[in-house]
Scaffold this motif. Sequence first.
Motif, PDB file in Angstrom:
ATOM      1  N   VAL A 216       5.803  -0.910  14.213  1.00 32.99           N
ATOM      2  CA  VAL A 216       4.884  -1.835  13.545  1.00 32.99           C
ATOM      3  C   VAL A 216       5.111  -1.829  12.030  1.00 32.99           C
ATOM      4  CG1 VAL A 216       2.443  -2.333  13.059  1.00 32.99           C
ATOM      5  CG2 VAL A 216       3.162  -1.649  15.372  1.00 32.99           C
ATOM      6  N   ALA A 217       5.333  -0.647  11.460  1.00 31.03           N
ATOM      7  CA  ALA A 217       5.528  -0.530  10.021  1.00 31.03           C
ATOM      8  C   ALA A 217       6.312   0.738   9.724  1.00 31.03           C
ATOM      9  CB  ALA A 217       4.182  -0.501   9.292  1.00 31.03           C
ATOM     10  N   SER A 218       6.967   0.756   8.577  1.00 33.21           N
ATOM     11  CA  SER A 218       7.713   1.939   8.152  1.00 33.21           C
ATOM     12  C   SER A 218       6.772   2.977   7.550  1.00 33.21           C
ATOM     13  CB  SER A 218       8.765   1.549   7.110  1.00 33.21           C
ATOM     14  OG  SER A 218       8.124   1.140   5.900  1.00 33.21           O
ATOM     15  N   CYS A 219       7.277   4.204   7.403  1.00 36.29           N
ATOM     16  CA  CYS A 219       6.489   5.252   6.744  1.00 36.29           C
ATOM     17  C   CYS A 219       6.077   4.802   5.346  1.00 36.29           C
ATOM     18  CB  CYS A 219       7.301   6.534   6.641  1.00 36.29           C
ATOM     19  SG  CYS A 219       7.652   7.333   8.206  1.00 36.29           S
ATOM     20  N   GLU A 220       7.009   4.191   4.610  1.00 39.14           N
ATOM     21  CA  GLU A 220       6.721   3.792   3.239  1.00 39.14           C
ATOM     22  C   GLU A 220       5.640   2.715   3.190  1.00 39.14           C
ATOM     23  OE1 GLU A 220       6.909   3.642  -0.946  1.00 39.14           O
ATOM     24  OE2 GLU A 220       7.465   5.159   0.543  1.00 39.14           O
ATOM     25  N   ASP A 221       5.687   1.759   4.104  1.00 42.23           N
ATOM     26  CA  ASP A 221       4.669   0.707   4.083  1.00 42.23           C
ATOM     27  C   ASP A 221       3.301   1.243   4.514  1.00 42.23           C
ATOM     28  OD1 ASP A 221       6.170  -1.348   3.027  1.00 42.23           O
ATOM     29  OD2 ASP A 221       6.875  -2.064   4.974  1.00 42.23           O
ATOM     30  N   ILE A 222       3.294   2.214   5.405  1.00 33.55           N
ATOM     31  CA  ILE A 222       2.021   2.842   5.774  1.00 33.55           C
ATOM     32  C   ILE A 222       1.470   3.627   4.589  1.00 33.55           C
ATOM     33  CG2 ILE A 222       0.971   4.607   7.252  1.00 33.55           C
ATOM     34  CD1 ILE A 222       2.943   3.596   9.459  1.00 33.55           C
ATOM     35  N   ASP A 223       2.353   4.342   3.885  1.00 33.10           N
ATOM     36  CA  ASP A 223       1.911   5.057   2.689  1.00 33.10           C
ATOM     37  C   ASP A 223       1.368   4.082   1.642  1.00 33.10           C
ATOM     38  OD1 ASP A 223       2.435   7.537   3.678  1.00 33.10           O
ATOM     39  OD2 ASP A 223       4.204   7.928   2.450  1.00 33.10           O
ATOM     40  N   LYS A 224       2.026   2.946   1.477  1.00 31.54           N
ATOM     41  CA  LYS A 224       1.539   1.934   0.528  1.00 31.54           C
ATOM     42  C   LYS A 224       0.145   1.457   0.912  1.00 31.54           C
ATOM     43  CE  LYS A 224       6.030  -0.137  -0.674  1.00 31.54           C
ATOM     44  NZ  LYS A 224       6.851  -1.364  -0.494  1.00 31.54           N
ATOM     45  N   THR A 225      -0.085   1.272   2.216  1.00 28.98           N
ATOM     46  CA  THR A 225      -1.379   0.771   2.682  1.00 28.98           C
ATOM     47  C   THR A 225      -2.517   1.702   2.289  1.00 28.98           C
ATOM     48  OG1 THR A 225      -0.288  -0.308   4.558  1.00 28.98           O
ATOM     49  CG2 THR A 225      -2.667   0.023   4.717  1.00 28.98           C
ATOM     50  N   VAL A 226      -2.259   3.006   2.396  1.00 28.13           N
ATOM     51  CA  VAL A 226      -3.287   3.972   2.001  1.00 28.13           C
ATOM     52  C   VAL A 226      -3.318   4.130   0.484  1.00 28.13           C
ATOM     53  CG1 VAL A 226      -4.036   6.373   2.195  1.00 28.13           C
ATOM     54  CG2 VAL A 226      -3.139   5.183   4.204  1.00 28.13           C
ATOM     55  N   ARG A 227      -2.142   4.302  -0.112  1.00 28.23           N
ATOM     56  CA  ARG A 227      -2.061   4.563  -1.555  1.00 28.23           C
ATOM     57  C   ARG A 227      -2.606   3.399  -2.389  1.00 28.23           C
ATOM     58  NH1 ARG A 227       3.539   4.950  -2.262  1.00 28.23           N
ATOM     59  NH2 ARG A 227       3.582   2.740  -2.799  1.00 28.23           N
ATOM     60  N   ASP A 228      -2.214   2.178  -2.027  1.00 29.84           N
ATOM     61  CA  ASP A 228      -2.570   1.003  -2.820  1.00 29.84           C
ATOM     62  C   ASP A 228      -3.679   0.173  -2.188  1.00 29.84           C
ATOM     63  OD1 ASP A 228      -0.524   1.772  -4.518  1.00 29.84           O
ATOM     64  OD2 ASP A 228       0.961   0.498  -3.544  1.00 29.84           O
ATOM     65  N   GLY A 229      -4.255   0.673  -1.098  1.00 27.63           N
ATOM     66  CA  GLY A 229      -5.325  -0.048  -0.422  1.00 27.63           C
ATOM     67  C   GLY A 229      -6.538   0.841  -0.185  1.00 27.63           C
ATOM     68  N   LEU A 230      -6.553   1.511   0.953  1.00 28.57           N
ATOM     69  CA  LEU A 230      -7.695   2.350   1.310  1.00 28.57           C
ATOM     70  C   LEU A 230      -8.001   3.401   0.252  1.00 28.57           C
ATOM     71  CD1 LEU A 230      -6.877   2.929   5.096  1.00 28.57           C
ATOM     72  CD2 LEU A 230      -8.722   1.510   4.181  1.00 28.57           C
ATOM     73  N   GLY A 231      -6.949   3.990  -0.306  1.00 30.61           N
ATOM     74  CA  GLY A 231      -7.140   5.090  -1.238  1.00 30.61           C
ATOM     75  C   GLY A 231      -7.882   4.717  -2.511  1.00 30.61           C
ATOM     76  N   TRP A 232      -7.791   3.453  -2.919  1.00 30.73           N
ATOM     77  CA  TRP A 232      -8.482   3.055  -4.148  1.00 30.73           C
ATOM     78  C   TRP A 232      -9.985   3.249  -4.005  1.00 30.73           C
ATOM     79  CZ3 TRP A 232      -6.753  -0.555  -8.386  1.00 30.73           C
ATOM     80  CH2 TRP A 232      -5.385  -0.401  -8.635  1.00 30.73           C
ATOM     81  N   ARG A 233     -10.535   2.783  -2.901  1.00 31.25           N
ATOM     82  CA  ARG A 233     -11.978   2.958  -2.699  1.00 31.25           C
ATOM     83  C   ARG A 233     -12.307   4.390  -2.322  1.00 31.25           C
ATOM     84  NH1 ARG A 233     -12.511  -2.336   1.083  1.00 31.25           N
ATOM     85  NH2 ARG A 233     -11.270  -0.924   2.353  1.00 31.25           N
ATOM     86  N   TRP A 234     -11.471   4.993  -1.485  1.00 33.75           N
ATOM     87  CA  TRP A 234     -11.753   6.342  -1.019  1.00 33.75           C
ATOM     88  C   TRP A 234     -11.667   7.375  -2.138  1.00 33.75           C
ATOM     89  CZ3 TRP A 234      -8.727   6.511   4.275  1.00 33.75           C
ATOM     90  CH2 TRP A 234      -9.432   5.737   5.208  1.00 33.75           C
TER      91      TRP A 234
END
Length: 321
Positions: A216-234
Amino acid sequence: MKDIQQPGASNTVAIVGAGLVGAGWAVVYARAGLKVKVFDANPEITRKSIPLIEGQLAGLHRHGLIEEDPATILSRITTASTLAEAVEGVTYVQESVLERVDVKRQLMIDLDAIASPDLIVGSSTSGIPGSAFALGLSLSPRILIVHPVNPPYLVPVVELVPSPETSAATVEFAETLMKAVGQTVVHVRKEVEGFVLNRLQAVLLREAWALVDEGVASCEDIDKTVRDGLGWRWSFMGPFETIDLNAPGGVADYAVRLGPLYQRIAASRQHEQPWDETLIKQVETQRREHLEHGDLESRRAWRDERLMAFAAARRSTHPEG
């Protein structure tokens, strides 16, 4: 802080297990004004812990996270050559040995044989309940889990998890101590493997590995999703506050709108599926494309520098934590 705020308590703590976690704990306590005795069954690990701590203190000073001179804080930390020497005259021991039941159990037996009547032991275990290694000893009422996030001198949350034999007074002491040295206390009120933090992390990691496995997605794109998405609010709010703010009517409204979606996602997974050898090799290959194995240590140092910068910024905007 000059004393542990507890009647009869010593202002010296012992660290047993001087690896990355133990060294980080030494910084926490010494930074707060306590004296610290560090011991590891492997003398080489004990020896290496002091230069490691020295570097951590230098970084904290560089980012304005400690007011005292690093040498002054370091002077509060000494090494011990035996377990008995480490625990002599202390009220609290921070156990940070290998994450193995047999190793922790043997240490508790050894401590039980030499402990003073008021010695309290906090285990840094990441997920092993105290009942697996801390029961049936005279010391048992004074043992509990005090689980940090690594490195504990930068990430303040700590989970307090009593065993069925831990006394209420022990939990109260640990809470008082943790707050006094600047940690954020989470009470885990029932024994469960992994406690709260690692159970939450386990769910995200389970899905992350599955998404890679399914293409579905690469390790890097999954890391981006958390780093540049979920992680901002969290980085400044938790999951319940996040969803409470993400629907016009709050958390109940969110549950009605998106609850069925999350239920379908959860039901789509066979959670007993392991991370098999092929999948681990695939993830390892992808990660090494972005970070060579020989650069892991320098990247950890980069991570800690970023955490220090974040801690300094958070302190300026959230002075109460």
